[in-house]
Design a protein around this motif. Structure first.
Motif, PDB file in Angstrom:
ATOM      1  N   ASP A 177      -0.285  -1.349  -3.929  1.00 15.69           N
ATOM      2  CA  ASP A 177      -0.363  -1.597  -5.491  1.00 15.69           C
ATOM      3  C   ASP A 177       0.382  -0.333  -6.146  1.00 15.69           C
ATOM      4  O   ASP A 177       0.276  -0.059  -7.457  1.00 15.69           O
ATOM      5  CB  ASP A 177      -2.002  -1.346  -5.954  1.00 15.69           C
ATOM      6  N   ASP A 178       1.317   0.324  -5.569  1.00 21.30           N
ATOM      7  CA  ASP A 178       2.245   0.974  -5.974  1.00 21.30           C
ATOM      8  C   ASP A 178       1.722   2.705  -6.194  1.00 21.30           C
ATOM      9  O   ASP A 178       2.147   3.376  -6.756  1.00 21.30           O
ATOM     10  CB  ASP A 178       2.842   0.633  -7.344  1.00 21.30           C
ATOM     11  N   ARG A 179       0.229   2.992  -5.745  1.00 19.26           N
ATOM     12  CA  ARG A 179      -0.218   4.262  -5.690  1.00 19.26           C
ATOM     13  C   ARG A 179       0.403   5.118  -4.612  1.00 19.26           C
ATOM     14  O   ARG A 179       0.421   4.522  -3.376  1.00 19.26           O
ATOM     15  CB  ARG A 179      -1.646   4.193  -5.674  1.00 19.26           C
ATOM     16  N   VAL A 180       0.828   6.199  -4.953  1.00 21.13           N
ATOM     17  CA  VAL A 180       1.645   6.918  -3.782  1.00 21.13           C
ATOM     18  C   VAL A 180       0.890   7.491  -2.897  1.00 21.13           C
ATOM     19  O   VAL A 180      -0.502   7.752  -3.190  1.00 21.13           O
ATOM     20  CB  VAL A 180       2.684   7.821  -4.475  1.00 21.13           C
ATOM     21  N   MET A 181       1.209   7.671  -1.701  1.00 19.88           N
ATOM     22  CA  MET A 181       0.351   8.193  -0.650  1.00 19.88           C
ATOM     23  C   MET A 181       0.994   9.832  -0.380  1.00 19.88           C
ATOM     24  O   MET A 181       2.113  10.105  -0.913  1.00 19.88           O
ATOM     25  CB  MET A 181       0.567   7.763   0.864  1.00 19.88           C
ATOM     26  N   PRO A 182       0.276  10.639   0.216  1.00 18.13           N
ATOM     27  CA  PRO A 182       0.479  12.296   0.202  1.00 18.13           C
ATOM     28  C   PRO A 182       1.754  12.141   1.642  1.00 18.13           C
ATOM     29  O   PRO A 182       1.430  13.053   2.460  1.00 18.13           O
ATOM     30  CB  PRO A 182      -0.765  12.950   0.492  1.00 18.13           C
ATOM     31  N   VAL A 183       2.190  11.102   1.744  1.00 19.17           N
ATOM     32  CA  VAL A 183       3.109  10.814   3.166  1.00 19.17           C
ATOM     33  C   VAL A 183       4.647  10.661   2.377  1.00 19.17           C
ATOM     34  O   VAL A 183       4.752   9.766   1.517  1.00 19.17           O
ATOM     35  CB  VAL A 183       2.635   9.745   4.031  1.00 19.17           C
TER      36      VAL A 183
END
Length: 398
Positions: A339-345
């Motif tokens: 859903d285009d929420r960024v990951m801390p990766v």
């Protein structure tokens, strides 16, 4: 008008306005039905790799591909501009003075650079299209390599442009107007900042760093600072062409064509939109090649479904993140949820640069494959690879 004699075996005529990523995918995919005559209207005779325009500035790529490589030989390429769409008569008035008719139209005009700050139109340069990037390259060649260059906007275009020029030895200042790389999660943002320091880019971020005026030799910030600039490159935001609004079609406040969930215009069932200039139910997707190509495929599917007499599918799009070049020897690949929420990766360094180059080459490969084999392009939908040609396959034989 286009006459039946031009396409003697066609039962349906489709005009695609715009030959970027979305328009080319749509035009190629429409050839799933051999009875559809497709005309692609585009102002340029070559396909522009917009995701490589920052490379055009330094000469590492010309950011163009021959349409013969990415466009089906069965698609008619009409090098012209669309001046007005008349949905009531299903015609398009062209810049050349000619008029072309359609049974269905795919609206894929893309986006342009925004210029809504005093002085931008008069004094700033852009890298949002091939002609602007080519003019900017020529302007850079005329100034001393050590002359100050200010890049305004710290999204992907601004970051890539600043890094590309700095790697070539230019004295670059990047004006963030807030945060460097606002899409990125904190770890990726720190990696970008480190790379900018290595390249010698001066990053101006934080409160008061919004550019409020562009002058011939400087950029004025909201906090009153004046940044000397021999060339100012404006990358802060995007706009869309006003073709839909000029044509009396319903748009959102930005000018994107308003559609339903099948990408069909709310004004006409014979107009379907794709790419940056589309806003399904008033909820536009992030402007990107990553969204444009699936939207182009789904716009074609909607047209093909209507021709087949079957209900078109609702649009679905998944994201995987964002790849941003940091010169030729570095990049950041920010990973994201669907859903285009960024990951801390994120992935960084030369490995990320290799991934970014693979993405750029793969994009052209996808277009070329769809040109050769219409209907072959797949995209992420609900976490799975999607194609959605069931409606077309169930169409009655003609």
């Amino acid at each position: 008008m286009t006459t039946p004699e031009e396409h003697p075996n066609a039962h349906t005529t489709v005009v695609v306005v715009g030959g970027g990523y979305a328009g080319v995918v749509a035009a190629n995919r429409l050839r799933v039905d051999p009875g559809v005559a497709v005309t692609l209207v585009n102002p340029r005779p070559a396909f522009v790799e917009r995701i490589r325009l920052h490379q055009l500035l330094t000469g590492s790529d010309d950011a163009r591909v021959d349409y013969a490589h990415v466009l089906s030989a069965d698609v008619r390429l009409l090098v012209d501009t669309a001046d007005r769409i008349d949905a009531s008569t299903r015609t398009v008035a062209l810049g050349s003075g000619a008029t072309i008719g359609y049974d269905y139209l795919v609206y894929a005009v893309g986006s342009t650079g925004a210029a809504d700050v005093p002085g931008v139109a008069a004094f700033a340069r852009s890298v949002s299209d091939w002609e602007s990037a080519q003019a900017l390259r020529a302007a850079l060649a005329r100034i001393d390599p050590g002359a100050p260059v200010v890049v305004v906007g710290a999204g992907p275009t601004g970051i890539e442009t600043a890094a590309e020029l700095a790697e070539q030895g230019r004295a670059v200042t990047l004006v963030c107007g807030g945060v460097l790389g606002p899409y990125f999660a904190a770890p990726a943002r720190r990696a970008v900042a480190r790379r900018m320091r290595t390249l010698g880019v001066t990053v101006v971020e934080g409160p008061g760093t919004t550019a409020v005026e562009v002058r011939a030799d400087a950029v004025r910030l909201a906090d009153g600072r004046l940044l000397p600039s021999a060339i100012t490159i404006w990358t802060a935001g995007f706009d869309v062409p006003d073709l839909a609004a000029r044509s009396g079609l319903t748009t959102d406040a930005v000018g994107r064509l308003l559609t339903d969930e099948t990408l069909t215009s709310v004004d006409s069932p014979f107009v379907v939109a794709a790419g940056d200039a589309a806003t399904p139910s008033g909820q536009p997707l992030r402007m990107s090649c990553q969204a444009a190509m699936p939207l182009g495929a789904q716009a074609a599917n909607t047209v093909l479904s209507r021709i087949a007499g079957t209900p078109p599918a609702t649009v679905e799009q998944a994201f995987t993140g964002q790849c941003v070049s940091l010169g030729r020897r570095g990049a950041v690949v920010q990973l994201a949820h669907l859903d285009d929420r960024v990951m801390p990766v994120y992935l960084g360094g030369r490995a990320a640069a290799a991934v970014k180059e693979l993405v750029c080459r793969g994009t052209i490969a996808f277009l070329a494959r769809e040109a050769r084999t219409p209907g072959s392009y797949v995209w992420l939908k609900g976490g799975k690879r999607a194609n959605s040609l069931a409606a077309v396959e169930s169409a009655p034989a003609r």
